[in-house]
Structure formats: structure tokens, C-alpha cells
Scaffold this active site. Structure first.
Site, PDB file in Angstrom:
ATOM      1  N   TRP A 103       1.109  -1.347   0.057  1.00 28.44           N
ATOM      2  CA  TRP A 103       0.089   0.241  -0.038  1.00 28.44           C
ATOM      3  C   TRP A 103       0.643   1.116   0.082  1.00 28.44           C
ATOM      4  O   TRP A 103       0.565   2.127  -0.718  1.00 28.44           O
ATOM      5  CB  TRP A 103      -0.803   0.118   1.171  1.00 28.44           C
ATOM      6  CG  TRP A 103      -1.903  -1.114   1.176  1.00 28.44           C
ATOM      7  CD1 TRP A 103      -2.065  -2.255   2.008  1.00 28.44           C
ATOM      8  CD2 TRP A 103      -2.977  -1.485  -0.058  1.00 28.44           C
ATOM      9  NE1 TRP A 103      -2.999  -2.975   1.444  1.00 28.44           N
ATOM     10  CE2 TRP A 103      -3.605  -2.701   0.202  1.00 28.44           C
ATOM     11  CE3 TRP A 103      -3.253  -0.934  -1.269  1.00 28.44           C
ATOM     12  CZ2 TRP A 103      -4.363  -3.061  -0.516  1.00 28.44           C
ATOM     13  CZ3 TRP A 103      -4.362  -1.376  -1.939  1.00 28.44           C
ATOM     14  CH2 TRP A 103      -5.009  -2.515  -1.627  1.00 28.44           C
ATOM     15  N   ASP A 172      -2.241   6.884   6.318  1.00 26.08           N
ATOM     16  CA  ASP A 172      -3.171   5.729   5.705  1.00 26.08           C
ATOM     17  C   ASP A 172      -3.462   4.872   7.065  1.00 26.08           C
ATOM     18  O   ASP A 172      -2.502   4.021   7.324  1.00 26.08           O
ATOM     19  CB  ASP A 172      -2.615   4.904   4.443  1.00 26.08           C
ATOM     20  CG  ASP A 172      -3.623   3.970   3.921  1.00 26.08           C
ATOM     21  OD1 ASP A 172      -4.649   3.495   4.576  1.00 26.08           O
ATOM     22  OD2 ASP A 172      -3.045   3.283   3.090  1.00 26.08           O
ATOM     23  N   LYS A 196     -12.425  -2.021   6.467  1.00 25.49           N
ATOM     24  CA  LYS A 196     -11.654  -2.980   7.108  1.00 25.49           C
ATOM     25  C   LYS A 196     -12.066  -2.822   8.559  1.00 25.49           C
ATOM     26  O   LYS A 196     -12.429  -3.733   9.153  1.00 25.49           O
ATOM     27  CB  LYS A 196     -10.013  -2.706   6.852  1.00 25.49           C
ATOM     28  CG  LYS A 196      -9.601  -3.365   5.556  1.00 25.49           C
ATOM     29  CD  LYS A 196      -8.541  -2.777   5.180  1.00 25.49           C
ATOM     30  CE  LYS A 196      -8.291  -3.428   3.418  1.00 25.49           C
ATOM     31  NZ  LYS A 196      -7.708  -2.662   2.762  1.00 25.49           N
TER      32      LYS A 196
HETATM   33  C1  LIG Z   1      -7.234  -1.953   1.618  1.00 26.91           C
HETATM   34  C2  LIG Z   1      -6.254  -0.766   1.891  1.00 26.91           C
HETATM   35  C3  LIG Z   1      -6.047   0.314   0.991  1.00 26.91           C
HETATM   36  C4  LIG Z   1      -6.971   0.112  -0.220  1.00 26.91           C
HETATM   37  O1  LIG Z   1      -8.326   0.484   0.041  1.00 26.91           O
HETATM   38  P1  LIG Z   1      -9.356   0.634  -1.145  1.00 26.91           P
HETATM   39  O2  LIG Z   1     -10.332   1.364  -0.305  1.00 26.91           O
HETATM   40  O3  LIG Z   1      -9.565  -0.573  -1.607  1.00 26.91           O
HETATM   41  O4  LIG Z   1      -8.801   1.550  -2.150  1.00 26.91           O
HETATM   42  C5  LIG Z   1      -5.120   1.239   1.099  1.00 26.91           C
HETATM   43  N1  LIG Z   1      -4.440   1.080   2.294  1.00 26.91           N
HETATM   44  C6  LIG Z   1      -4.587   0.194   3.183  1.00 26.91           C
HETATM   45  C7  LIG Z   1      -3.328   0.280   4.428  1.00 26.91           C
HETATM   46  C8  LIG Z   1      -5.289  -0.907   3.124  1.00 26.91           C
HETATM   47  O5  LIG Z   1      -5.296  -2.052   3.867  1.00 26.91           O
END
Ligand SMILES: *Cc1c(COP(=O)(O)O)cnc(C)c1O
Length: 361
Positions: A103, A172, A196
Site C-alpha cells: 500500500w 493511511d 476494514k
Molecule cells: C485495503 C487498503 C487500501 C486500499 O483501500 P481501497 O479502499 O480498496 O482503495 C489502502 N491502504 C491500506 C493500508 C489498505 O489496507
């Protein structure tokens, strides 16, 4: 009783049962409107009340100061990979990132479209099994970007890197938002796909300090400016109403459980139960992440052979333990034990793992 399993998928992921039940109960008649929330105007007073409550809950649960805006956006966390540099890069300054996995790399790739990117630290040398120490961001960077929890590798920051006072730290938090208490003032920008640890797919929470909304070039497309959404309280256009509603229910649920501090205690307990079994298995189960970098949310491990891993995933499934296969980029197994995973789910998993080891070593 409806069939429910223990769902260890990394995302979209398990939601608290009471949240789903409440959504079901109110599905046809939201707030006495005689309509589903999916059917009402995003300008209606009933919707507005719910929308405001969702944002207030984020502010309250995370202790977000008043000089930050809370936004509900679309396009996933992945869209923030380009919205961050687009909104924050100023005066051709370089942008600094830490590379802790897939990511981070995707974020870095987008940053490069906007200017010079410096990767100030990386754990790629050891398959992203740790969070680099002594990370140093320079004073001459537009922003400092980190991935707080690395969903695929099972690593998490347990101490935030220091940044020079005028450099915004961007994080993030997609896979660990609200897993533990943080000092939100340390961050300039926090973003997280909801699917998540907070809600369903379709909405991304973005939190930005007010002064950072002003950096964006005037000729940037309207929808891609945070400022557009901040000024209209995420109601510039039709937002992902239903997804925000489910987030609101799950935030309420978190508050009822005693807020993030209570959740953190439960998360530490769940993670300990699982890591203890891995550590006392005489290397039958081998954790991927170094101990000081272990994630509370995604527990990654290997078995002695890929064949045993396949067998373990299949036998787990037969016991209603679903989603234990590791990410294709590192293989092995992964148990995602997000806020919504009950302690009993983790206990059931470790009972199964102990038994599997006895039968297969
Ligand atoms: C799943 C994830 C993403 C991507 O997220 P989307 O909403 O599918 O774009 C980005 N960063 C991390 C840390 C993730 O676990």
C-alpha cells in the site's frame, strides 16, 4: 438462528452483529420516514441528522480537535494516494514517504506523478516484516506519508515517527483506524477506507487539518479538492449515504463498548491470545512480522510447508473459520482480527490451531 461464521477476511471484513441487526431492523423504515435510508434525499433533515452524528462520533471517538475537517469521500483509500499529493504538494517541494509494503508503494507511485518523491526509509530488504526505526523526515518536504498498519504483512507502527513541526504527517489508517488510542494532533491528514475496521466498502474517511485545505492549486478539478468537500460537509454531491449510515451504527456500537480505549484493551487481549499460540508452537507456526512491529489487526504466519497451509485453511473453513489464507504476495496464513472480531472468534481459532498442530506435526 441465521448461520454466522467467524470471518477473518482482511477487507471487506466482519461487522459487529448488532450493527447488521440494527440495519436490518431499520431497512424498510428509517427514522419513521416510511422509506429506507437508501431511498431518501441526502438533503432531507432525517439524513442530515444521521450524517452529522456520524461525523461527530468520529470526532468524539478519535479526539479530533475543532480545527480539523471530517469528510466522507468515495474512490477508496486508493484515491487518497493521488489526492494527498494533489492537495498538499506546494512550491515544487519534494514529498517524503516510508515504504512498508504494497500500500505504501501504491501511494509512492501516485506521488511521483506530482513531483519528486523521496523514500526516507523502507523495510523491503526483509519482506516488509518490520517497521523501520529512526525514521527521519527532512524539514524541506511538502508532507511525510506513512502507512500506519500494513494489512498484507501484519506490521503496525507502535510509535509515530517524529516530523519537523511545519511538516504535516499523513497516515493511511485503512486497516487500523480506531484500533487503539492515538493523539490525532500529531497528524495533518488521516485517511481510511471504511471496509476494514469501521464499516462497509464504498466510503473513505478523510480527516484534514484546516490550514492544509488551502494549499490546493485553484485549477484542480472540483471533486478532487478536499476543500470542496470540507466546505460542504461532504454534501457537495450525493455521497455514499448507506455506507456512511453503517459506519455511524458501527461507531455508535464502539462508543457503547466504552470507546477506543476499551477497544484497545480488547484488541491487545485478542492479539496476545493469537501471538502466544504462535510463539509457543515450537516454530510450527512462524510469525511473519518481527515482534516489535506486530499488528493488532492482521496476524500473519506460516506453517512448515505450503501443503500444510492449504490443509489448515481448508480444515479451518470446515470449522466455520473463514478467510484465513494469506495475501497472494507473501502466501501463508493471515487472521484479520479487527475491532468487530469477538474474543470468542480468536479463542475458537487458537483451539483449532493447537489441535491442527497436534495432528500434523
Ligand atoms: C485495503 C487498503 C487500501 C486500499 O483501500 P481501497 O479502499 O480498496 O482503495 C489502502 N491502504 C491500506 C493500508 C489498505 O489496507
Amino acid at each position: 438462528m441465521v448461520k454466522r461464521v467467524y470471518n477473518f477476511y482482511a477487507g471487506p471484513a466482519t461487522l459487529p452483529l448488532p450493527v447488521l441487526e440494527k440495519a436490518q431492523k431499520n431497512l424498510l423504515n428509517f427514522d419513521d420516514t416510511g422509506m429506507s435510508l437508501m431511498e431518501i434525499s441526502h438533503r432531507s433533515k432525517e439524513y442530515a441528522k444521521m450524517h452529522t452524528e456520524a461525523s461527530s462520533l468520529v470526532r468524539e471517538l478519535m479526539g479530533i480537535p475543532d480545527d480539523y475537517k471530517i469528510m466522507w469521500l468515495q474512490g477508496g483509500a486508493s484515491s487518497q494516494f493521488y489526492m494527498v499529493p494533489l492537495n498538499l504538494q506546494v512550491g515544487k517541494k519534494p514529498m517524503e514517504y516510508v515504504n512498508t509494503g504494497v500500500w505504501s508503494k501504491k501511494a509512492i507511485k501516485e506521488g511521483k506523478f506530482y513531483g519528486d518523491v523521496k523514500v526516507v526509509a523502507s523495510s523491503e530488504d526483509e519482506t516488509f516484516s518490520y517497521i523501520p526505526k529512526d525514521i527521519e523526515f527532512s524539514g524541506n518536504t511538502a508532507f511525510a506519508h506513512i502507512t500506519g498498519n500494513n494489512t498484507i504483512y501484519g506490521t503496525e507502527y507502535h510509535e509515530w515517527p517524529k516530523v519537523p513541526s511545519d511538516v504535516p504527517l499523513v497516515c493511511d489508517m485503512s486497516s487500523h483506524i480506531m484500533d487503539s488510542v492515538i493523539d490525532s494532533k500529531k497528524f495533518g491528514v488521516i485517511y481510511a477506507g471504511a471496509q476494514k475496521n469501521m464499516g462497509p466498502a464504498g466510503v473513505t474517511l478523510v480527516i484534514v487539518r484546516d490550514d492544509l485545505l488551502e494549499r490546493v492549486p485553484e485549477n484542480t478539478p472540483t471533486m478532487q479538492k478536499w476543500k470542496t468537500h470540507a466546505e460542504k460537509d461532504s454534501l457537495f454531491n450525493t455521497g455514499p449515504c448507506w455506507a456512511i449510515y453503517i459506519c455511524k451504527l458501527s461507531l455508535e456500537h464502539l462508543k457503547e463498548l466504552g470507546s477506543v480505549s476499551a477497544m484497545e484493551k480488547i484488541n491487545r487481549k485478542k492479539a496476545k491470545i493469537l501471538y502466544d499460540v504462535i510463539d509457543s508452537s515450537n516454530d510450527f507456526y512462524k510469525g511473519h512480522a518481527k515482534k516489535d512491529s506486530r499488528s493488532l489487526m492482521n496476524v500473519t504466519f506460516n506453517l512448515p510447508t505450503p501443503e500444510l497451509e492449504t490443509k489448515c485453511v481448508a480444515e479451518g473453513l470446515a470449522r466455520n473459520l473463514v478467510g484465513l489464507k494469506g495475501h497472494r504476495s507473501i502466501g501463508g496464513m493471515r487472521a484479520s482480527i479487527y475491532n468487530a472480531m469477538p474474543v470468542e472468534g480468536v479463542q475458537t481459532l487458537v483451539e483449532f490451531m493447537k489441535e491442527f498442530q497436534e495432528n500434523n506435526q
